[in-house]
Scaffold this active site. Sequence first.
Site, short mmCIF file in Angstrom:
data_model
loop_
_atom_site.label_atom_id
_atom_site.label_comp_id
_atom_site.label_asym_id
_atom_site.label_seq_id
_atom_site.Cartn_x
_atom_site.Cartn_y
_atom_site.Cartn_z
N ASP A 57 61.05 31.55 6.71
CA ASP A 57 59.75 32.06 6.26
C ASP A 57 59.89 33.45 5.64
O ASP A 57 58.91 34.02 5.18
CB ASP A 57 58.71 32.02 7.39
CG ASP A 57 59.08 32.89 8.58
OD1 ASP A 57 60.18 33.48 8.58
OD2 ASP A 57 58.26 32.99 9.52
N ASP A 96 61.97 26.74 9.05
CA ASP A 96 61.18 27.65 9.88
C ASP A 96 59.78 27.11 10.10
O ASP A 96 59.11 26.70 9.15
CB ASP A 96 61.03 29.00 9.17
CG ASP A 96 61.79 30.11 9.85
OD1 ASP A 96 62.14 29.97 11.04
OD2 ASP A 96 62.04 31.13 9.18
N GLU A 193 68.31 38.25 16.25
CA GLU A 193 68.12 39.18 15.13
C GLU A 193 67.99 40.62 15.65
O GLU A 193 67.19 40.89 16.56
CB GLU A 193 66.85 38.79 14.34
CG GLU A 193 66.56 39.75 13.19
CD GLU A 193 65.53 39.22 12.19
OE1 GLU A 193 65.12 38.06 12.28
OE2 GLU A 193 65.16 40.00 11.28
O1 KIV Z 1 63.11 33.66 7.80
C1 KIV Z 1 64.31 33.98 7.78
O2 KIV Z 1 64.93 34.04 6.73
C2 KIV Z 1 64.94 34.31 9.03
C3 KIV Z 1 66.24 35.05 8.96
C4 KIV Z 1 65.99 36.49 8.76
C5 KIV Z 1 67.08 34.82 10.14
O3 KIV Z 1 64.43 34.03 10.07
#
Ligand code: KIV
Length: 276
Positions: A57, A96, A193
């Site tokens: 996301d 995501d 993260e």
């Molecule tokens: O949304 C994304 O790209 C992520 C990464 C920062 C791990 O969650």
Amino acid sequence: MSTHATAGEHSSRPAVTLSTLQKMKKRGEKFTCLTAYDACFGQLLSEAGVEVTLIGDSLGMVLQGHDSTLPVSMEDMVYHISCVKRGNRGAFLIGDMPFMSYASETQTLENAARLMRAGAQMIKIEGGAWIARSTQLLAERGIPVCAHMGLTPQSINRIGGYHVQGRDPRQAESMLAEAGLLESSGASILLLECVPQTLARTITEALEIPVIGIGAGPDTDGQVMVLHDLLGISPITPKFVKNFLRDSRAGIRGALQDYVQAVKSGQFPAPEHCFD
Ligand code: KIV
């Protein structure tokens, strides 16, 4: 030896599955993950040997220009996952779940199913102990879960900024316990993260499931980076990112291959990309 001579050599590798990643963890072999949001980059990443493509996301920030990931919708995620799937050549695809798309049990199951139908092979949800129930529900129904802990951008307004998480010993202890809870609830991958590298190492060693890190030091089983950070075109450059395009002798393909090679050889992340 130039790594660039090998362009395309991974295009015929067997498709990466969850069991590939589990075996790599057991062998102590590092794996790579990058974000992609369209078919063209989905293809380039997989051909460069990236094992896992995350349709993150983060697209809300790098594609749509928002200042957080909160505005990203289910429709956005379904669209971008289906684009990446069409270009993908065997990388494992994680999609995501956007902000507030897993707030209730029914919503979680319905929305996860939509992402899987669009082409995701695993879904990622952010949180600690509070996502244990959703993780269990999804895993029981055959949907693999990547649990995202540490700095969780969907909670940015509660956290109060993009800060390192787990420096305080009590917070570190509870993160370790929550990581264990999520594993026992059925999570198949953990993503950490922005956590101190010693905490990331402790969690990685404590868990049997593969752990992917971003800003979490060199000791996690895999590394992930946002594609636009790797290409040096993001408006902001956090400490933990490296522009691989700057020194590439073979353009974007070379930058992707250099990233894969740097992670596998342990050269990335270097001490300047890590938090104590
Ligand atoms: O949304 C994304 O790209 C992520 C990464 C920062 C791990 O969650």
